[in-house]
Design a protein around this motif. Structure first.
Motif, PDB file in Angstrom:
ATOM      1  N   ILE A 161      95.669  67.856  19.141  1.00  0.00           N
ATOM      2  CA  ILE A 161      94.400  67.292  19.273  1.00  0.00           C
ATOM      3  C   ILE A 161      93.554  68.329  20.134  1.00  0.00           C
ATOM      4  CG2 ILE A 161      93.031  65.542  19.927  1.00  0.00           C
ATOM      5  CD1 ILE A 161      95.512  63.710  19.832  1.00  0.00           C
ATOM      6  N   ILE A 162      92.665  68.838  19.305  1.00  0.00           N
ATOM      7  CA  ILE A 162      91.589  69.842  20.023  1.00  0.00           C
ATOM      8  C   ILE A 162      90.302  69.297  19.842  1.00  0.00           C
ATOM      9  CG2 ILE A 162      90.512  72.141  19.696  1.00  0.00           C
ATOM     10  CD1 ILE A 162      93.116  72.917  18.253  1.00  0.00           C
ATOM     11  N   PRO A 163      89.697  68.849  20.957  1.00  0.00           N
ATOM     12  CA  PRO A 163      88.474  68.298  21.041  1.00  0.00           C
ATOM     13  C   PRO A 163      87.279  68.938  20.386  1.00  0.00           C
ATOM     14  CG  PRO A 163      89.346  68.383  23.279  1.00  0.00           C
ATOM     15  CD  PRO A 163      90.275  68.941  22.442  1.00  0.00           C
ATOM     16  N   GLY A 164      86.505  68.154  19.448  1.00  0.00           N
ATOM     17  CA  GLY A 164      85.498  68.789  18.569  1.00  0.00           C
ATOM     18  C   GLY A 164      85.944  69.387  17.121  1.00  0.00           C
ATOM     19  N   GLN A 165      87.383  69.284  17.112  1.00  0.00           N
ATOM     20  CA  GLN A 165      87.773  69.963  15.938  1.00  0.00           C
ATOM     21  C   GLN A 165      88.492  68.793  15.226  1.00  0.00           C
ATOM     22  OE1 GLN A 165      89.477  73.764  15.962  1.00  0.00           O
ATOM     23  NE2 GLN A 165      88.336  74.147  17.842  1.00  0.00           N
ATOM     24  N   THR A 166      89.650  68.292  15.817  1.00  0.00           N
ATOM     25  CA  THR A 166      90.491  67.341  15.337  1.00  0.00           C
ATOM     26  C   THR A 166      90.305  65.763  15.427  1.00  0.00           C
ATOM     27  OG1 THR A 166      92.064  67.106  17.030  1.00  0.00           O
ATOM     28  CG2 THR A 166      92.179  68.946  15.427  1.00  0.00           C
TER      29      THR A 166
END
Length: 337
Positions: A161-166
């Motif tokens: 989980i990557i904030p702003g992307q996923t």
């Protein structure tokens, strides 16, 4: 600085190399939970040369842990050593050049925030979704990548989980069913744990050396016993109105004021009470009137009838042998007043 020669084979790998190894040595990974997933993840990352590892866990080593939880021994069980402390002792012997910070505490908003802020990435090695939702909100608030992982029986799942992307964990739960059973109900086999750890730590290494194009963007689900393995594209699950990762996030797990002071631990026939901090020396002396007392620098325990109470340094108490919060509190207050 660690002797770089120990990482020679890893540096020969094109995906890491000398530059990547230097990056690893400068990074800080936070591992929340030090059971099956956490202990194995910590060992892999320590051997890989991640410069700083912080391990947070609220529990101590028990017999049932030894089947699948790396780093722990029978001696740790006899001494009731907190998992984070036991793991750190072993890890220091594996790689003395790494900064290992062991923390014995429950993961709450108040005490977890600064640890998330100061880490480069977070690895989820917990066993409950309350803590995972807390990690999810903190990671998004402070823009920290985190790697979800879970296993039960012969099955497991992971997602980076990557904030702003996923999509975040909350988005994911809206479209993907999660495990309903627990390890305590249906068991778990070691290989399932190691498969989850393999995916989590590989993703961690990619993030730490900034190999962005190699990050796995799909949800991984497997069942080793029944020979099932699948990857699912969940990119469309990301919601603009999500309260954790949307356009106007409110981070509900961080602003919830009704957090319980007592809880039944998942499948453990154990109640945790968050109470006042007492001197362990005072408790050790007081508890002798109830039965045989065991103590170490981190906790004090006593068996009373068919229950065992374990008092931790941070004010938490485990009441083993019951899933009744009322009964646990009654016994607790009978002892501490």
């Amino acid at each position: 600085m660690s002797d770089m020669n120990r990482y020679h084979r890893q540096m020969l790998f094109q995906g890491i190399g000398q530059e990547g190894q230097a990056q690893l040595l400068s990074k800080h990974v936070l591992i929340i939970g030090c059971g099956a997933l956490g202990s194995s993840s910590a060992e892999i990352l320590i051997r890989a040369g991640v410069g700083k590892i912080t391990i947070i866990d609220r529990d101590y080593v028990e017999w049932t842990n030894l089947q699948r939880q790396h780093l722990f021994t029978e001696e740790d069980v006899h001494e009731q050593t907190p998992k984070a402390i036991a793991a750190a002792r072993k890890l220091k012997k594996i790689n003395s050049g790494i900064n290992i910070h062991a923390v014995v505490m429950d993961a709450t908003v108040e005490n977890l925030t600064s640890y998330v802020q100061n880490a480069d990435i977070v690895i989820d090695a917990t066993d409950n979704f309350d803590t995972r939702f807390l990690i999810n909100d903190l990671a998004h608030k402070y823009r920290k990548p985190w790697i979800f992982g879970a296993c039960v029986g012969s099955s497991g799942m992971t997602f980076t989980i990557i904030p702003g992307q996923t999509p975040c964990l909350d988005c994911l739960l809206k479209v993907t069913p999660m495990f309903g059973a627990t390890c305590d109900a249906v068991g778990v086999i070691g290989p399932a744990v190691q498969m989850v750890v393999t995916h989590q730590t590989t993703e961690a290494l990619k993030l730490l050396v900034e190999a962005k194009s190699k990050i796995n963007s799909k949800l991984i689900i497997f069942d080793l016993w029944n020979n099932h393995y699948q990857t699912i594209d969940v990119s469309r699950a990301k919601r603009a109105n999500c309260s954790s990762c949307g356009v106007e996030p409110t981070y509900p797990s961080l602003t919830y004021h009704g957090r319980t002071k007592t809880e039944v631990l998942c499948g453990r026939d154990t109640v945790q009470i968050r109470g006042k901090q007492y001197s362990l020396k005072m408790l050790e002396s007081k508890l002798t009137q109830y039965g045989e007392v065991q103590a170490n620098p981190f906790l004090v325990s006593v068996d009373i009838d068919e229950k065992r109470l374990v008092f931790f340094q941070d004010g938490r108490t485990f009441v083993h042998g019951t899933h009744s919060i009322e009964d646990a509190k009654k016994l607790y207050y009978q002892i501490v007043g």
